[in-house]
Design an enzyme around this catalytic site. Structure first.
Site, PDB file in Angstrom:
ATOM      1  N   ALA A 113       0.834  -1.202   0.000  1.00 49.51           N
ATOM      2  CA  ALA A 113       0.000   0.000   0.000  1.00 49.51           C
ATOM      3  C   ALA A 113       0.869   1.253   0.000  1.00 49.51           C
ATOM      4  O   ALA A 113       1.997   1.225   0.493  1.00 49.51           O
ATOM      5  CB  ALA A 113      -0.892  -0.017   1.234  1.00 49.51           C
ATOM      6  N   GLY A 118       0.867  -5.107   1.042  1.00 45.43           N
ATOM      7  CA  GLY A 118      -0.216  -5.246   0.066  1.00 45.43           C
ATOM      8  C   GLY A 118       0.259  -5.910  -1.222  1.00 45.43           C
ATOM      9  O   GLY A 118      -0.537  -6.566  -1.913  1.00 45.43           O
ATOM     10  N   GLU A 155      -0.078  -9.374  -0.595  1.00 42.04           N
ATOM     11  CA  GLU A 155      -1.512  -9.696  -0.525  1.00 42.04           C
ATOM     12  C   GLU A 155      -2.098  -9.872  -1.922  1.00 42.04           C
ATOM     13  O   GLU A 155      -2.880 -10.785  -2.177  1.00 42.04           O
ATOM     14  CB  GLU A 155      -2.246  -8.612   0.272  1.00 42.04           C
ATOM     15  CG  GLU A 155      -1.957  -8.769   1.768  1.00 42.04           C
ATOM     16  CD  GLU A 155      -2.445  -7.615   2.618  1.00 42.04           C
ATOM     17  OE1 GLU A 155      -2.250  -6.454   2.203  1.00 42.04           O
ATOM     18  OE2 GLU A 155      -2.989  -7.866   3.701  1.00 42.04           O
ATOM     19  N   GLU A 182       4.292  -4.709   7.706  1.00 40.83           N
ATOM     20  CA  GLU A 182       3.370  -3.699   8.249  1.00 40.83           C
ATOM     21  C   GLU A 182       3.600  -3.374   9.714  1.00 40.83           C
ATOM     22  O   GLU A 182       3.458  -2.225  10.135  1.00 40.83           O
ATOM     23  CB  GLU A 182       1.908  -4.165   8.063  1.00 40.83           C
ATOM     24  CG  GLU A 182       1.382  -3.979   6.656  1.00 40.83           C
ATOM     25  CD  GLU A 182       1.662  -5.152   5.738  1.00 40.83           C
ATOM     26  OE1 GLU A 182       2.555  -5.960   6.069  1.00 40.83           O
ATOM     27  OE2 GLU A 182       1.020  -5.266   4.695  1.00 40.83           O
TER      28      GLU A 182
HETATM   29  C1  LIG Z   1      -7.417   6.197   7.113  1.00 40.57           C
HETATM   30  C2  LIG Z   1      -8.733   5.436   7.061  1.00 40.57           C
HETATM   31  C3  LIG Z   1      -8.546   4.028   6.618  1.00 40.57           C
HETATM   32  C4  LIG Z   1      -9.857   3.384   6.260  1.00 40.57           C
HETATM   33  C5  LIG Z   1      -9.737   1.935   6.042  1.00 40.57           C
HETATM   34  C6  LIG Z   1      -9.167   1.596   4.730  1.00 40.57           C
HETATM   35  C7  LIG Z   1      -9.022   0.146   4.619  1.00 40.57           C
HETATM   36  C8  LIG Z   1      -8.129  -0.148   3.497  1.00 40.57           C
HETATM   37  C9  LIG Z   1      -7.454  -1.443   3.665  1.00 40.57           C
HETATM   38  C10 LIG Z   1      -6.053  -1.284   3.183  1.00 40.57           C
HETATM   39  C11 LIG Z   1      -5.279  -2.417   3.559  1.00 40.57           C
HETATM   40  C12 LIG Z   1      -3.812  -2.231   3.217  1.00 40.57           C
HETATM   41  C13 LIG Z   1      -3.119  -3.301   3.863  1.00 40.57           C
HETATM   42  C14 LIG Z   1      -1.672  -3.390   3.710  1.00 40.57           C
HETATM   43  O1  LIG Z   1      -1.292  -4.482   3.488  1.00 40.57           O
HETATM   44  C15 LIG Z   1      -0.812  -2.255   4.020  1.00 40.57           C
HETATM   45  C16 LIG Z   1       0.519  -2.168   3.361  1.00 40.57           C
HETATM   46  O2  LIG Z   1       0.845  -2.756   2.375  1.00 40.57           O
HETATM   47  S1  LIG Z   1       1.513  -1.051   4.119  1.00 40.57           S
HETATM   48  C17 LIG Z   1       3.004  -1.073   3.226  1.00 40.57           C
HETATM   49  C18 LIG Z   1       3.843  -2.224   3.564  1.00 40.57           C
HETATM   50  N1  LIG Z   1       5.092  -2.106   2.872  1.00 40.57           N
HETATM   51  C19 LIG Z   1       6.199  -1.633   3.422  1.00 40.57           C
HETATM   52  O3  LIG Z   1       6.237  -1.283   4.566  1.00 40.57           O
HETATM   53  C20 LIG Z   1       7.408  -1.582   2.511  1.00 40.57           C
HETATM   54  C21 LIG Z   1       8.093  -0.285   2.662  1.00 40.57           C
HETATM   55  N2  LIG Z   1       9.197  -0.131   1.741  1.00 40.57           N
HETATM   56  C22 LIG Z   1      10.407  -0.725   1.914  1.00 40.57           C
HETATM   57  O4  LIG Z   1      10.640  -1.494   2.810  1.00 40.57           O
HETATM   58  C23 LIG Z   1      11.475  -0.335   0.961  1.00 40.57           C
HETATM   59  O5  LIG Z   1      11.130   0.883   0.393  1.00 40.57           O
HETATM   60  C24 LIG Z   1      11.735  -1.370  -0.173  1.00 40.57           C
HETATM   61  C25 LIG Z   1      12.361  -2.642   0.418  1.00 40.57           C
HETATM   62  C26 LIG Z   1      10.460  -1.718  -0.902  1.00 40.57           C
HETATM   63  C27 LIG Z   1      12.733  -0.759  -1.200  1.00 40.57           C
HETATM   64  O6  LIG Z   1      13.877  -0.324  -0.521  1.00 40.57           O
HETATM   65  P1  LIG Z   1      14.959   0.627  -1.248  1.00 40.57           P
HETATM   66  O7  LIG Z   1      15.256   0.098  -2.572  1.00 40.57           O
HETATM   67  O8  LIG Z   1      16.050   0.803  -0.263  1.00 40.57           O
HETATM   68  O9  LIG Z   1      14.206   1.994  -1.513  1.00 40.57           O
HETATM   69  P2  LIG Z   1      13.675   3.064  -0.458  1.00 40.57           P
HETATM   70  O10 LIG Z   1      13.273   2.443   0.809  1.00 40.57           O
HETATM   71  O11 LIG Z   1      14.618   4.207  -0.401  1.00 40.57           O
HETATM   72  O12 LIG Z   1      12.309   3.529  -1.176  1.00 40.57           O
HETATM   73  C28 LIG Z   1      12.325   4.250  -2.417  1.00 40.57           C
HETATM   74  C29 LIG Z   1      11.242   5.299  -2.339  1.00 40.57           C
HETATM   75  O13 LIG Z   1       9.966   4.671  -2.295  1.00 40.57           O
HETATM   76  C30 LIG Z   1       9.239   5.105  -1.152  1.00 40.57           C
HETATM   77  N3  LIG Z   1       8.420   3.989  -0.674  1.00 40.57           N
HETATM   78  C31 LIG Z   1       8.821   2.742  -0.424  1.00 40.57           C
HETATM   79  N4  LIG Z   1       7.795   1.968  -0.055  1.00 40.57           N
HETATM   80  C32 LIG Z   1       6.714   2.749  -0.076  1.00 40.57           C
HETATM   81  C33 LIG Z   1       5.323   2.525   0.198  1.00 40.57           C
HETATM   82  N5  LIG Z   1       4.852   1.316   0.548  1.00 40.57           N
HETATM   83  N6  LIG Z   1       4.496   3.568   0.100  1.00 40.57           N
HETATM   84  C34 LIG Z   1       4.930   4.785  -0.284  1.00 40.57           C
HETATM   85  N7  LIG Z   1       6.238   5.071  -0.573  1.00 40.57           N
HETATM   86  C35 LIG Z   1       7.103   4.047  -0.478  1.00 40.57           C
HETATM   87  C36 LIG Z   1      10.304   5.527  -0.162  1.00 40.57           C
HETATM   88  O14 LIG Z   1       9.782   6.419   0.771  1.00 40.57           O
HETATM   89  C37 LIG Z   1      11.340   6.142  -1.081  1.00 40.57           C
HETATM   90  O15 LIG Z   1      10.901   7.432  -1.440  1.00 40.57           O
HETATM   91  P3  LIG Z   1      11.528   8.736  -0.754  1.00 40.57           P
HETATM   92  O16 LIG Z   1      10.968   9.847  -1.537  1.00 40.57           O
HETATM   93  O17 LIG Z   1      13.016   8.580  -0.817  1.00 40.57           O
HETATM   94  O18 LIG Z   1      11.032   8.735   0.663  1.00 40.57           O
END
Ligand SMILES: CCCCCCCCCCCCCC(=O)CC(=O)SCCNC(=O)CCNC(=O)[C@H](O)C(C)(C)COP(=O)(O)OP(=O)(O)OC[C@H]1O[C@@H](n2cnc3c(N)ncnc32)[C@H](O)[C@@H]1OP(=O)(O)O
Ligand SMILES: NC(=O)C1=CN([C@@H]2O[C@H](COP(=O)(O)OP(=O)(O)OC[C@H]3O[C@@H](n4cnc5c(N)ncnc54)[C@H](O)[C@@H]3O)[C@@H](O)[C@H]2O)C=CC1
Length: 720
Positions: free
Chosen positions: A60, A101, A104, A124
């Site tokens: 997400a 996600g 997922e 997460e």
């Molecule tokens: C508010 C009301 C809510 C109402 C209810 C709504 C219900 C909806 C249900 C939704 C259910 C969603 C469920 C879910 O499963 C949630 C998720 O998926 S949360 C996300 C989980 N994922 C993560 O935590 C992964 C995070 N990312 C990483 O670990 C690393 O970035 C990765 C290993 C992928 C890559 O690493 P690397 O190559 O070292 O790059 P960077 O870390 O520097 O990242 C590059 C760049 O990308 C940005 N970024 C990375 N991941 C995300 C992301 N998931 N979302 C947004 N942005 C992301 C990162 O910030 C970097 O950008 P910068 O500009 O440098 O900050």
């Protein structure tokens, strides 16, 4: 968005949202539409989903969880439900990462294939939430409850090979991932899909005791964090309820977490770490316009506490390293320590015995400085002595190649004075690691007045490569991290003089979420270190420091720790310090009535009256003292943004991520309240220079700007 193309009878859906294919509203809508098109198209027999670029999907879009923004429909579950209903096989073709996600989405597919280097996981918990798009319900149906608990509560990334063993991947493929996906999808056309749909699978029966035990384990391991406990509740629902009801339960738990303060703080910490990686020098040079030099080989000087740990970080990251000591005896001692640490990593399953062996093979131990002739970068970690460090840097300047970067691990000495010993001042930089260097993630890189952007870029890149979190800071007394520690430690001592016991102080800090109270940390480091530092500093300033000293240059001084040292209580190493450990080296800290008597005696001597001090006062005085110093560090430009300070405290001193870091904490308290309280303390304790309110804090407290906007105010108004 998601691109939709066809290859013969195969529909290929490409998630396309650089850099990590986060599942933003546009991507979710695109995916839903593409799946609809593929299912409706009579010519399409099977469907492949893959990610454009290096990643399948990082899950997400975390920014959409930000304050006030509501995830717009379609949610991931709405988009992917179509796959459950499809009679055409859907294959997830995973390269890079499929996280949160992203995984997922893959679990809604009937099959999953991946490249040998791909990684999957549910991280997460690390951002304070849970997998809320069916992850906690579908994973247990695929790999069982116990493995799901491990993956979901830890948030760890699982490599392809393990994912295959667990049953998350159906095949590991070595050729182009799209070609392989298409080939695989064609091969499963016509097979019965009923058992491939995870919601249809039966879930194993699990006794409630499993969950009771897991709750106790998780409470202990992730003390203070609420998300791992919510994950357990969601997984337990998968066992207890029918699929649709437990999906509803998962969503409710997700919604509760996503609005929590912990989630807000942990997500702030996630982005702070990345913001901090975007460094800037006062010259304007920055991470965007400076390139790192290649580091193919490295050298470390000194195989003591720090050097051995730093060398381990390098070799376990695949960097061949020459480790130089003054003589064979010290060298062997260092190598023994390294081997012991590697054995520990193998025992904890952090690496295999084969990987540990491979790491040691690229270490070249030496007592000859000439062996550093060809390395690309050297990190010096000898005794904290300016003359010795200057001598070593002068020697390195002659031996090493002209382009070799020379780093010092000094914790307090002036980088510029060390650089002056060389003819390459632009290539000298501080790389301040934290003890134990192999474990602690912070790498505080310190630039001097002549350090080049290229040198900074190189040590920042090196930090990431060796799995550290690098932060760039300017030169000042003790640098940023330890400088902030000073008022924090000082206040703890004053609190004890005024009536709080060291054990009460530690309890308050540990209840707040710090991994250890200040006094336990002091015992671990050794009280004699501070004793020596204070005496050397006093000598340099011509001050006669004795146990009777109460004021130095008009500032209140508390030398209670020195009283303990002079009684032979050096901390863990002597079996007694602020606590009693039974015998030297033992770790269990037992409060000691003898220490309370020593404190009584000290206070009687100086006529200090004992008062009752509340937990709130303990916390406020310690936290606000360090926060004020943090604002001064920002004000002086020692760090360029508040996120740097938060990252330092999270990775250097274990500030709980669910509290975001001291600057985030101050932001949450509202700066006008923080400033008012600091002014009150300043009035009450005029002999403590650390309560002089920061001018930057005063300015910011008038504006009510959120932390994300402080940097622009600092930059637009550098003359405060
Ligand atoms: C508010 C009301 C809510 C109402 C209810 C709504 C219900 C909806 C249900 C939704 C259910 C969603 C469920 C879910 O499963 C949630 C998720 O998926 S949360 C996300 C989980 N994922 C993560 O935590 C992964 C995070 N990312 C990483 O670990 C690393 O970035 C990765 C290993 C992928 C890559 O690493 P690397 O190559 O070292 O790059 P960077 O870390 O520097 O990242 C590059 C760049 O990308 C940005 N970024 C990375 N991941 C995300 C992301 N998931 N979302 C947004 N942005 C992301 C990162 O910030 C970097 O950008 P910068 O500009 O440098 O900050
Ligand atoms: N110990 C800690 O917690 C931290 C220490 N530091 C800094 O790291 C540096 C090293 O500290 P420690 O590892 O604790 O010291 P240490 O005393 O454990 O190790 C220093 C090592 O340097 C070796 N050495 C001394 N002179 C040498 C020479 N001329 N050539 C080759 N090797 C030589 C010694 O034999 C010894 O093994 C110091 O600058 C210290 O301030 C920084 C962060 C934390």
């Amino acid at each position: 968005m998601a691109n939709y193309t066809k290859r013969d009878e195969v529909a290929v859906i490409e998630l396309n949202n650089p850099p990590v294919n986060a599942l933003s509203f546009e991507v979710r809508s695109g995916l839903q539409n593409a799946l609809k098109s593929a299912i409706d198209d009579q010519d399409v027999k099977c469907i492949v989903i893959h990610g454009k670029g290096k990643n399948f999907s990082a899950g997400a879009d975390i920014k959409e969880f930000g304050a006030g923004t509501k995830q717009q429909k379609p949610w991931i579950t709405d988009a992917c439900r179509l796959a459950d209903e499809s009679s055409k096989p859907v294959v997830a073709a995973i390269a890079g990462t499929a996280l949160g996600g992203g995984l997922e989405v893959a679990l809604f597919c009937h099959y999953r294939i991946g490249t040998p280097s791909c990684r999957v996981g549910f991280p997460e918990v690390q951002i304070g939430i849970l997998p809320g798009a069916g992850g906690t319900q579908r994973l247990p149906r695929l790999i069982g409850v116990n493995s799901s608990i491990d993956m979901i509560t830890s948030g760890r990334h699982v490599m392809a090979e393990e994912a295959m063993k667990l049953g998350i991947l159906d095949k590991i493929v070595t050729e182009d991932i799209i070609e392989e996906g298409v080939k695989f999808a064609k091969s499963v056309v016509g097979l019965d899909l009923a058992h491939r749909i995870l919601k249809n699978r039966k879930i194993e029966a699990v006794s409630p005791k499993v969950f009771d035990d897991e709750i106790s384990r998780v409470k202990k391991k992730y003390k203070g964090y609420i998300a791992p406990l919510f994950c357990l509740k969601a997984i337990q629902a998968s066992v207890q309820l029918p699929y649709d009801a437990s999906m509803e339960q998962e969503l409710q738990l997700f919604q509760h977490l996503v609005g929590s303060n912990q989630a807000k703080a942990q997500q702030y910490a996630f982005f702070a770490e990345r913001t901090s990686a975007r460094w800037q020098l006062p010259t304007g040079a920055n991470s965007q316009n400076a390139s790192p030099l290649p580091v193919k080989t490295a050298g470390v000087i000194g195989a003591g506490t720090m050097g051995a740990g730093i060398a381990l970080c390098l070799i376990t990251s695949g960097i061949p390293t020459v480790l130089v000591e003054q003589d064979q005896k010290f060298l062997e001692k260092g190598i023994k320590t390294m081997e012991g640490d590697l054995r520990g990593s193998v025992a904890l399953k952090k690496m295999t015995a084969e990987q540990a062996k491979k790491a040691m093979l690229i270490l070249k131990p030496s007592v000859n400085f000439e062996d550093l002739h060809d390395v690309d970068l050297v990190i010096e970690a000898v005794y904290e002595n300016l003359a010795l460090k200057k001598e070593i840097f002068a020697k390195l300047d002659k031996i090493c190649q002209p382009q070799t970067i020379l780093c010092t691990n000094t914790s307090s000495l002036d980088i510029d004075m060390i650089a002056e010993a060389t003819k390459r001042m632009d290539k000298v930089v501080g790389t301040h690691f934290f003890a134990p260097a192999y474990i602690m993630k912070l790498q505080e890189n310190v630039y001097g007045k002549n350090t080049s952007a290229e040198t900074v870029a190189t040590v920042m890149a090196l930090g990431r490569r060796i799995r550290k979190v690098p932060v760039l800071v300017g030169t000042c007394e003790s640098f940023a991290a330890n400088r902030m520690l000073h008022p924090y430690v000082t206040e703890a001592l004053y609190l004890v003089e005024e009536g709080a016991s060291p054990y009460e102080v530690d309890q308050v800090l540990e209840d707040f979420g710090m991994p250890m109270g200040m006094f336990r940390v002091s015992d671990l480091s050794g009280l004699d270190i501070g004793y020596k530092v204070r005496r050397e500093a006093a000598k340099r300033q011509g001050i006669d420091l004795t146990l009777g000293t109460r004021f130095v240059n008009g500032e209140r001084v508390c030398l209670l720790a020195d009283v303990l040292v002079e009684k032979g209580r050096l901390g863990i190493k002597s079996g007694k310090g602020w606590y009693n450990y039974g015998s030297p080296g033992k770790k269990e800290a037992i409060p000691d009535p003898e220490v309370l008597d020593i404190i009584e005696e000290h206070c009687r001597k100086f006529g200090i009256k004992k008062q009752k001090i509340s937990s709130q006062e303990i916390l406020e005085r310690m936290q606000l003292a360090l926060i004020n110093e943090g604002f001064r560090i920002l004000e002086e430009g020692i760090v360029s943004k508040p996120e740097d300070i938060d990252v330092i405290w999270i990775y250097g001193f274990g500030w709980p991520k669910y509290m975001g870091g001291p600057m985030f904490y101050a932001n949450e308290m509202k700066l006008k309240n923080v400033y008012r309280k600091i002014c009150d303390f300043h009035q009450k304790y005029p002999f403590s220079i650390h309560w002089t309110p920061s001018k930057l804090l005063a300015r910011l407290s008038e504006t009510d700007l959120p932390i994300s906007n402080w940097t622009s105010l600092i930059n637009s108004n550098s003359k405060l």
